[in-house]
Motif scaffolding. Sequence first.
Motif, PDB file in Angstrom:
ATOM      1  N   ILE A 236      93.898  21.918  15.832  1.00 15.37           N
ATOM      2  CA  ILE A 236      92.653  22.214  16.614  1.00 15.37           C
ATOM      3  C   ILE A 236      93.732  22.847  18.254  1.00 15.37           C
ATOM      4  CG2 ILE A 236      90.917  20.736  16.601  1.00 15.37           C
ATOM      5  CD1 ILE A 236      91.401  19.172  18.776  1.00 15.37           C
ATOM      6  N   LEU A 237      93.210  23.757  18.477  1.00 20.04           N
ATOM      7  CA  LEU A 237      94.196  24.549  19.905  1.00 20.04           C
ATOM      8  C   LEU A 237      93.708  23.211  21.549  1.00 20.04           C
ATOM      9  CD1 LEU A 237      93.326  28.123  19.483  1.00 20.04           C
ATOM     10  CD2 LEU A 237      94.984  26.794  18.436  1.00 20.04           C
ATOM     11  N   ASN A 238      95.302  22.717  21.718  1.00 20.56           N
ATOM     12  CA  ASN A 238      95.164  22.381  23.374  1.00 20.56           C
ATOM     13  C   ASN A 238      95.351  22.546  24.431  1.00 20.56           C
ATOM     14  OD1 ASN A 238      97.777  23.291  24.067  1.00 20.56           O
ATOM     15  ND2 ASN A 238      98.327  21.396  22.303  1.00 20.56           N
ATOM     16  N   GLU A 239      95.520  22.394  25.722  1.00 21.15           N
ATOM     17  CA  GLU A 239      94.717  23.178  26.893  1.00 21.15           C
ATOM     18  C   GLU A 239      95.731  24.034  27.044  1.00 21.15           C
ATOM     19  OE1 GLU A 239      93.511  23.809  30.555  1.00 21.15           O
ATOM     20  OE2 GLU A 239      92.335  22.898  29.151  1.00 21.15           O
ATOM     21  N   ALA A 240      97.560  23.288  26.632  1.00 15.08           N
ATOM     22  CA  ALA A 240      98.035  24.486  26.716  1.00 15.08           C
ATOM     23  C   ALA A 240      98.359  26.002  26.569  1.00 15.08           C
ATOM     24  CB  ALA A 240      99.428  23.766  26.289  1.00 15.08           C
ATOM     25  N   ASP A 241      97.557  25.957  24.719  1.00 15.97           N
ATOM     26  CA  ASP A 241      97.600  26.668  24.035  1.00 15.97           C
ATOM     27  C   ASP A 241      96.125  28.083  24.674  1.00 15.97           C
ATOM     28  OD1 ASP A 241      98.976  26.490  21.809  1.00 15.97           O
ATOM     29  OD2 ASP A 241      97.403  24.994  20.830  1.00 15.97           O
ATOM     30  N   PHE A 242      95.061  27.017  25.104  1.00 19.23           N
ATOM     31  CA  PHE A 242      94.417  28.496  25.870  1.00 19.23           C
ATOM     32  C   PHE A 242      95.009  28.952  27.373  1.00 19.23           C
ATOM     33  CE2 PHE A 242      91.188  26.030  23.085  1.00 19.23           C
ATOM     34  CZ  PHE A 242      90.487  26.621  22.388  1.00 19.23           C
ATOM     35  N   GLU A 243      95.265  28.051  27.646  1.00 23.87           N
ATOM     36  CA  GLU A 243      96.296  29.041  29.268  1.00 23.87           C
ATOM     37  C   GLU A 243      97.183  29.846  28.313  1.00 23.87           C
ATOM     38  OE1 GLU A 243      98.378  25.897  30.612  1.00 23.87           O
ATOM     39  OE2 GLU A 243      96.736  24.738  32.021  1.00 23.87           O
ATOM     40  N   ALA A 244      98.029  29.586  27.404  1.00 23.76           N
ATOM     41  CA  ALA A 244      98.971  31.043  26.578  1.00 23.76           C
ATOM     42  C   ALA A 244      97.997  32.225  26.250  1.00 23.76           C
ATOM     43  CB  ALA A 244     100.180  30.339  25.409  1.00 23.76           C
ATOM     44  N   LEU A 245      96.885  31.713  25.648  1.00 27.23           N
ATOM     45  CA  LEU A 245      95.970  32.501  25.427  1.00 27.23           C
ATOM     46  C   LEU A 245      95.113  33.927  26.602  1.00 27.23           C
ATOM     47  CD1 LEU A 245      94.766  34.200  23.119  1.00 27.23           C
ATOM     48  CD2 LEU A 245      92.730  32.798  23.411  1.00 27.23           C
ATOM     49  N   GLU A 246      95.334  32.444  28.009  1.00 25.83           N
ATOM     50  CA  GLU A 246      95.183  33.432  29.294  1.00 25.83           C
ATOM     51  C   GLU A 246      96.205  34.506  29.785  1.00 25.83           C
ATOM     52  OE1 GLU A 246      91.688  30.117  30.473  1.00 25.83           O
ATOM     53  OE2 GLU A 246      93.661  29.694  31.010  1.00 25.83           O
ATOM     54  N   THR A 247      96.895  34.128  29.663  1.00 30.38           N
ATOM     55  CA  THR A 247      97.848  34.827  30.266  1.00 30.38           C
ATOM     56  C   THR A 247      98.448  36.135  28.829  1.00 30.38           C
ATOM     57  OG1 THR A 247      99.142  32.163  31.183  1.00 30.38           O
ATOM     58  CG2 THR A 247     100.539  34.466  30.630  1.00 30.38           C
ATOM     59  N   LEU A 248      98.295  35.781  27.799  1.00 33.49           N
ATOM     60  CA  LEU A 248      98.315  37.361  27.036  1.00 33.49           C
ATOM     61  C   LEU A 248      97.361  38.673  27.218  1.00 33.49           C
ATOM     62  CD1 LEU A 248      99.676  38.110  24.697  1.00 33.49           C
ATOM     63  CD2 LEU A 248      97.713  36.733  23.719  1.00 33.49           C
ATOM     64  N   PHE A 249      96.377  37.601  27.794  1.00 35.35           N
ATOM     65  CA  PHE A 249      95.296  38.541  27.347  1.00 35.35           C
ATOM     66  C   PHE A 249      94.954  39.413  28.654  1.00 35.35           C
ATOM     67  CE2 PHE A 249      91.196  38.856  24.582  1.00 35.35           C
ATOM     68  CZ  PHE A 249      91.582  37.846  23.917  1.00 35.35           C
ATOM     69  N   GLU A 250      95.813  38.545  29.907  1.00 32.46           N
ATOM     70  CA  GLU A 250      96.420  39.066  31.240  1.00 32.46           C
ATOM     71  C   GLU A 250      96.864  40.431  31.134  1.00 32.46           C
ATOM     72  OE1 GLU A 250      97.730  36.476  33.722  1.00 32.46           O
ATOM     73  OE2 GLU A 250      95.666  35.352  33.826  1.00 32.46           O
ATOM     74  N   LYS A 251      97.559  40.387  30.165  1.00 32.12           N
ATOM     75  CA  LYS A 251      98.943  40.711  30.008  1.00 32.12           C
ATOM     76  C   LYS A 251      98.395  42.802  29.262  1.00 32.12           C
ATOM     77  CE  LYS A 251     102.775  38.468  30.342  1.00 32.12           C
ATOM     78  NZ  LYS A 251     103.893  36.995  29.177  1.00 32.12           N
ATOM     79  N   PHE A 252      97.183  42.356  28.421  1.00 33.85           N
ATOM     80  CA  PHE A 252      96.772  43.164  27.175  1.00 33.85           C
ATOM     81  C   PHE A 252      95.262  43.070  27.864  1.00 33.85           C
ATOM     82  CE2 PHE A 252     100.561  41.826  25.353  1.00 33.85           C
ATOM     83  CZ  PHE A 252     101.236  42.901  24.997  1.00 33.85           C
TER      84      PHE A 252
END
Length: 375
Positions: free
Chosen positions: A170-186
């Motif tokens: 399962i994905l953890n909080e750090a994974d979702f923060e990384a995903l959110e950062t990625l979506f800000e860039k794209f």
Amino acid sequence: MSKLPNTITSIFTVMSKMAAEYNAINLSQGFPNFPIDEKLTAIVAQLANEDIHQYTPMAGYPPLLSKIASLVAYSYQRTVQAETEILVTTGATQGIFTSIQALVESEDEVIILDPSYDSYEAPILLCNAKPVRVALNDDYTPNWENIEAACSAKTKMIIINNPHNPTGKILNEADFEALETLFEKFPKIILLSDEVYEYITFEEKHISIHTRELLRNRAVVASSFGKTFHITGWKIGYLVAPEHLMKEIKKVHQFLVFSVNSLSQAAISDYLDIVSVDEIGSFYQQKRDYFRQLLSKSRFKLMPCEGTYFQVVSYEAISNENDVDFCKHLIIEHGVAAIPISNFYEKGKDLHLIRFCFAKDNATLEEAARRLYKI
């Protein structure tokens, strides 16, 4: 000329067929073998005599749409509009297929994280789009640097599966923060989040895209009543997406299936009034713990299992065979069917790992373990 020239028979079909041929215990395909809740069968019996056998509205049986909205609010504190943001589907697989067909265009790219469920790639190819496979780390954590490096102006969608099949990660909080950062860039990328095992997690609680305000307005979430309520053969699931995405998805859905089985929708609608999803995780955790206990003294090495009803094991101490051949011999010589993990990778990466389904009654798990213990 084939539109899917490289697509072969699913490994799940192959192993289940072999299991039947050799009278093996089938721990390969992901379905429970125990009875469903008697309360649900009673609801079905009652509804069978009522006027519920004609088409429902295209998006779903209205009372069920309202119940799904309430379920999402209860589970994730997210308010969704039943009329415009929910779609009942013929299983989550159809929901995933429909979402990709609706939102991905020719020449787009879609990122898939390997190992991955085999239903993701085909609808991408049928769009004349390009699947871009990015491997998870060997411990099945996402490599966000590699994922970001795979993103470009052509990237239309990223597909995540959480809890993850086949690994149980399962994905953890750090994974979702990384995903959110990625979506800000794209800012143009859409997220397709396959959460069919959302209620089957153990020590750590599942984090859903429903809870991520920075992501959910660009995300389609796929869920499965089949997985949640042990009724995989009913083939009924649902999508939740913001209206601007759901409008496009519904356009495809209406010509693909139009509406989903009316009796099953009505039955689940009534069942949601009396069932608690809070108990599902603990039910399967008992299954997981019991199966792990049964295999604890075998030669198989148990990998972590944080969610789903799958247990991945390493057979490295037993054989040097590739995982497909090992699974075939496991059926033929020992009477137990499993799934090789290499089939979940684009290039068949083989780490000598196989997957067992522990959504079985205790007698089945005990007999399977007895056979596996002899290896």
